[in-house]
Design a protein around this motif. Structure first.
Motif, PDB file in Angstrom:
ATOM      1  N   ARG A 107      -3.460  30.133 -24.247  1.00 23.51           N
ATOM      2  CA  ARG A 107      -2.380  29.178 -24.520  1.00 23.51           C
ATOM      3  C   ARG A 107      -2.530  27.906 -23.683  1.00 23.51           C
ATOM      4  O   ARG A 107      -1.929  26.887 -23.985  1.00 23.51           O
ATOM      5  CB  ARG A 107      -1.035  29.832 -24.241  1.00 23.51           C
ATOM      6  CG  ARG A 107      -0.756  31.021 -25.149  1.00 23.51           C
ATOM      7  CD  ARG A 107       0.583  31.639 -24.853  1.00 23.51           C
ATOM      8  NE  ARG A 107       1.676  30.774 -25.231  1.00 23.51           N
ATOM      9  CZ  ARG A 107       2.941  31.131 -25.177  1.00 23.51           C
ATOM     10  NH1 ARG A 107       3.266  32.338 -24.758  1.00 23.51           N
ATOM     11  NH2 ARG A 107       3.901  30.289 -25.530  1.00 23.51           N
ATOM     12  N   LEU A 108      -3.304  27.995 -22.599  1.00 25.25           N
ATOM     13  CA  LEU A 108      -3.483  26.838 -21.724  1.00 25.25           C
ATOM     14  C   LEU A 108      -4.753  26.046 -22.016  1.00 25.25           C
ATOM     15  O   LEU A 108      -4.932  24.951 -21.492  1.00 25.25           O
ATOM     16  CB  LEU A 108      -3.522  27.304 -20.252  1.00 25.25           C
ATOM     17  CG  LEU A 108      -2.328  28.114 -19.741  1.00 25.25           C
ATOM     18  CD1 LEU A 108      -2.565  28.494 -18.289  1.00 25.25           C
ATOM     19  CD2 LEU A 108      -1.034  27.331 -19.887  1.00 25.25           C
ATOM     20  N   VAL A 109      -5.632  26.626 -22.829  1.00 23.31           N
ATOM     21  CA  VAL A 109      -6.970  26.051 -23.003  1.00 23.31           C
ATOM     22  C   VAL A 109      -6.931  24.589 -23.409  1.00 23.31           C
ATOM     23  O   VAL A 109      -7.666  23.752 -22.863  1.00 23.31           O
ATOM     24  CB  VAL A 109      -7.775  26.887 -24.021  1.00 23.31           C
ATOM     25  CG1 VAL A 109      -8.982  26.100 -24.530  1.00 23.31           C
ATOM     26  CG2 VAL A 109      -8.241  28.183 -23.378  1.00 23.31           C
ATOM     27  N   ASN A 110      -6.073  24.248 -24.375  1.00 24.63           N
ATOM     28  CA  ASN A 110      -6.069  22.871 -24.892  1.00 24.63           C
ATOM     29  C   ASN A 110      -5.743  21.842 -23.821  1.00 24.63           C
ATOM     30  O   ASN A 110      -6.189  20.702 -23.893  1.00 24.63           O
ATOM     31  CB  ASN A 110      -5.074  22.741 -26.053  1.00 24.63           C
ATOM     32  CG  ASN A 110      -5.524  23.492 -27.286  1.00 24.63           C
ATOM     33  OD1 ASN A 110      -6.717  23.740 -27.453  1.00 24.63           O
ATOM     34  ND2 ASN A 110      -4.598  23.882 -28.129  1.00 24.63           N
ATOM     35  N   LYS A 283      -1.460  22.438  -4.507  1.00 24.93           N
ATOM     36  CA  LYS A 283      -2.322  22.899  -5.608  1.00 24.93           C
ATOM     37  C   LYS A 283      -1.588  23.923  -6.476  1.00 24.93           C
ATOM     38  O   LYS A 283      -1.696  23.906  -7.712  1.00 24.93           O
ATOM     39  CB  LYS A 283      -3.616  23.497  -5.060  1.00 24.93           C
ATOM     40  CG  LYS A 283      -3.443  24.730  -4.192  1.00 24.93           C
ATOM     41  CD  LYS A 283      -4.765  25.286  -3.701  1.00 24.93           C
ATOM     42  CE  LYS A 283      -4.555  26.553  -2.857  1.00 24.93           C
ATOM     43  NZ  LYS A 283      -5.839  27.105  -2.385  1.00 24.93           N
ATOM     44  N   THR A 284      -0.802  24.809  -5.840  1.00 25.90           N
ATOM     45  CA  THR A 284      -0.083  25.832  -6.599  1.00 25.90           C
ATOM     46  C   THR A 284       1.077  25.233  -7.371  1.00 25.90           C
ATOM     47  O   THR A 284       1.279  25.526  -8.555  1.00 25.90           O
ATOM     48  CB  THR A 284       0.436  26.925  -5.647  1.00 25.90           C
ATOM     49  OG1 THR A 284      -0.652  27.433  -4.861  1.00 25.90           O
ATOM     50  CG2 THR A 284       1.060  28.070  -6.428  1.00 25.90           C
ATOM     51  N   ARG A 285       1.845  24.361  -6.723  1.00 21.93           N
ATOM     52  CA  ARG A 285       2.983  23.740  -7.405  1.00 21.93           C
ATOM     53  C   ARG A 285       2.524  22.908  -8.596  1.00 21.93           C
ATOM     54  O   ARG A 285       3.137  22.927  -9.658  1.00 21.93           O
ATOM     55  CB  ARG A 285       3.770  22.866  -6.423  1.00 21.93           C
ATOM     56  CG  ARG A 285       4.522  23.645  -5.360  1.00 21.93           C
ATOM     57  CD  ARG A 285       5.601  22.772  -4.722  1.00 21.93           C
ATOM     58  NE  ARG A 285       5.049  21.514  -4.224  1.00 21.93           N
ATOM     59  CZ  ARG A 285       4.546  21.349  -3.014  1.00 21.93           C
ATOM     60  NH1 ARG A 285       4.492  22.375  -2.183  1.00 21.93           N
ATOM     61  NH2 ARG A 285       4.083  20.180  -2.619  1.00 21.93           N
ATOM     62  N   THR A 286       1.422  22.168  -8.419  1.00 15.34           N
ATOM     63  CA  THR A 286       0.925  21.319  -9.506  1.00 15.34           C
ATOM     64  C   THR A 286       0.468  22.161 -10.690  1.00 15.34           C
ATOM     65  O   THR A 286       0.749  21.827 -11.853  1.00 15.34           O
ATOM     66  CB  THR A 286      -0.246  20.454  -9.001  1.00 15.34           C
ATOM     67  OG1 THR A 286       0.209  19.660  -7.898  1.00 15.34           O
ATOM     68  CG2 THR A 286      -0.776  19.546 -10.093  1.00 15.34           C
ATOM     69  N   PHE A 287      -0.204  23.280 -10.416  1.00 15.87           N
ATOM     70  CA  PHE A 287      -0.657  24.151 -11.494  1.00 15.87           C
ATOM     71  C   PHE A 287       0.537  24.758 -12.238  1.00 15.87           C
ATOM     72  O   PHE A 287       0.539  24.801 -13.476  1.00 15.87           O
ATOM     73  CB  PHE A 287      -1.557  25.256 -10.950  1.00 15.87           C
ATOM     74  CG  PHE A 287      -1.927  26.290 -11.970  1.00 15.87           C
ATOM     75  CD1 PHE A 287      -2.816  25.984 -12.992  1.00 15.87           C
ATOM     76  CD2 PHE A 287      -1.364  27.556 -11.929  1.00 15.87           C
ATOM     77  CE1 PHE A 287      -3.146  26.931 -13.959  1.00 15.87           C
ATOM     78  CE2 PHE A 287      -1.686  28.507 -12.879  1.00 15.87           C
ATOM     79  CZ  PHE A 287      -2.577  28.198 -13.895  1.00 15.87           C
ATOM     80  N   LEU A 288       1.545  25.208 -11.513  1.00 15.75           N
ATOM     81  CA  LEU A 288       2.703  25.818 -12.167  1.00 15.75           C
ATOM     82  C   LEU A 288       3.495  24.790 -12.979  1.00 15.75           C
ATOM     83  O   LEU A 288       4.048  25.121 -14.033  1.00 15.75           O
ATOM     84  CB  LEU A 288       3.597  26.500 -11.135  1.00 15.75           C
ATOM     85  CG  LEU A 288       2.985  27.730 -10.456  1.00 15.75           C
ATOM     86  CD1 LEU A 288       3.974  28.358  -9.498  1.00 15.75           C
ATOM     87  CD2 LEU A 288       2.501  28.739 -11.476  1.00 15.75           C
ATOM     88  N   ASP A 289       3.533  23.545 -12.524  1.00 14.97           N
ATOM     89  CA  ASP A 289       4.159  22.479 -13.314  1.00 14.97           C
ATOM     90  C   ASP A 289       3.400  22.306 -14.638  1.00 14.97           C
ATOM     91  O   ASP A 289       4.007  22.119 -15.704  1.00 14.97           O
ATOM     92  CB  ASP A 289       4.164  21.168 -12.545  1.00 14.97           C
ATOM     93  CG  ASP A 289       5.162  21.163 -11.394  1.00 14.97           C
ATOM     94  OD1 ASP A 289       6.046  22.054 -11.386  1.00 14.97           O
ATOM     95  OD2 ASP A 289       5.046  20.304 -10.514  1.00 14.97           O
ATOM     96  N   PHE A 290       2.085  22.366 -14.572  1.00 16.83           N
ATOM     97  CA  PHE A 290       1.250  22.251 -15.766  1.00 16.83           C
ATOM     98  C   PHE A 290       1.506  23.419 -16.717  1.00 16.83           C
ATOM     99  O   PHE A 290       1.641  23.231 -17.939  1.00 16.83           O
ATOM    100  CB  PHE A 290      -0.224  22.199 -15.351  1.00 16.83           C
ATOM    101  CG  PHE A 290      -1.198  22.576 -16.435  1.00 16.83           C
ATOM    102  CD1 PHE A 290      -1.457  21.718 -17.488  1.00 16.83           C
ATOM    103  CD2 PHE A 290      -1.864  23.795 -16.406  1.00 16.83           C
ATOM    104  CE1 PHE A 290      -2.350  22.058 -18.497  1.00 16.83           C
ATOM    105  CE2 PHE A 290      -2.758  24.145 -17.392  1.00 16.83           C
ATOM    106  CZ  PHE A 290      -3.010  23.270 -18.446  1.00 16.83           C
ATOM    107  N   VAL A 291       1.600  24.629 -16.176  1.00 19.37           N
ATOM    108  CA  VAL A 291       1.847  25.803 -17.007  1.00 19.37           C
ATOM    109  C   VAL A 291       3.196  25.680 -17.711  1.00 19.37           C
ATOM    110  O   VAL A 291       3.306  25.911 -18.924  1.00 19.37           O
ATOM    111  CB  VAL A 291       1.801  27.090 -16.152  1.00 19.37           C
ATOM    112  CG1 VAL A 291       2.293  28.278 -16.959  1.00 19.37           C
ATOM    113  CG2 VAL A 291       0.382  27.340 -15.663  1.00 19.37           C
TER     114      VAL A 291
END
Length: 295
Positions: A107-110, A283-291
């Motif tokens: 679901r994140l690939v795109n 790094k973790t907060r930014t990734f979770l915002d992206f998710v």
């Protein structure tokens, strides 16, 4: 709170974590005597013994255990505020290890190519698995958990609530009829979910319609621990399945899938990010915002 009290709390927390005055001193770059003095000052301040000292080990008293739990949250909040100020000036960087299911990763690939280009100093490592992962003991930064989070000392951040409905292909419905009530599901072939959320094969489906709630026994000869494979099978006419609305939306719009029992839905499926601590680096907060944005 005085600066001395905050320093003493920080020293005590390090001793409680390390179970050693010597190790705490090394971690804090302080002499063992200073560590011992600061803990003694804190005990005098609170009027209780927080540590049991012997020649061989250091253990927490019952009061010390409760105090340590509260102090740890306090220190994490202080560190988090400091980290937020620092991260405002620095781009996310470093190595981020993520445990998730393959279906979740797809679901994140795109968006991953764009995300990687935006944060070139961040290295993402995905471990795709359906088992329950403990970020603390297995050295992961984030574990994506589908369903209610386990009762543990981990920090759980809800990312989304996913709507789940019953779907089938037009060809299957043309050949087998369309269920009109939840009870009708028992007469149909169903593609079942197996051990995706560590709960075994889902032979019982729970459906709700407003305040009404029913449980239906379903049957099928096929079960998988992959939502993606279940979707592919029902597209081919294998039967009915409970699937997230988000992954079926385009198929429904194109006429490849049909939502059946339109007034009934399965309970919302929560998705959580599990981390070992509330203190999350940039790094973790930014990734979770992206998710969250992609969910």
């Amino acid at each position: 709170m005085t600066p001395d009290l905050l320093r003493n709390i920080a020293v005590f927390a390090e001793v409680a974590k390390a179970k050693s005055f010597t190790k705490a001193g090394l971690a804090l770059d302080l002499p063992k005597s200073t560590v011992s003095r600061r803990v003694a000052e804190l005990e005098r301040e609170v009027g209780l013994r927080l540590l049991k000292r012997t020649t061989q080990k250091v253990e927490l008293t019952e009061e010390g255990q409760n105090y340590f739990a509260s102090c740890r949250r306090l220190l994490e909040d202080v560190q988090s505020a400091h980290e937020e100020l620092i991260s405002a000036r620095h781009r996310p960087r470093g190595h981020l290890r993520v445990a998730a299911t393959v279906d979740f990763g797809l679901r994140l690939v795109n968006g991953l190519t764009r995300f990687a280009a935006e944060y070139p100093d961040l290295v993402l490592e995905f471990d795709f698995t359906t088992r329950r992962v403990d970020p603390l003991t297995e050295n992961y930064d984030v574990a994506i958990h589908i369903g209610a989070p386990p009762d543990s000392g981990l920090t759980a951040k809800k990312l989304a609530d996913v709507a789940v409905h019953v779907y089938a292909s037009p060809d299957y419905l043309a050949g087998h009829g369309r269920p009109l009530t939840p009870a009708d599901l028992s007469a149909h072939a169903c593609v079942l979910e197996g051990r995706l959320h560590q709960i075994g094969i889902q032979n019982t489906w729970t459906l709700t319609n407003g305040r009404r709630r029913v449980e239906v026994d379903v049957k099928g000869t096929l079960s998988f621990n992959s939502i993606g494979i279940i979707r592919r099978l029902i597209l081919g006419g294998a039967g009915l399945a409970l699937l997230p609305e988000s992954i079926c939306r385009k198929d429904v719009e194109a006429g490849r899938l049909v939502r059946v029992l339109e007034n009934w839905s399965a309970p919302m499926l929560p998705i959580y990010a599990l981390t070992s601590t509330r203190l999350m680096p940039a790094k973790t907060r930014t990734f979770l915002d992206f998710v969250q944005a992609n969910l």
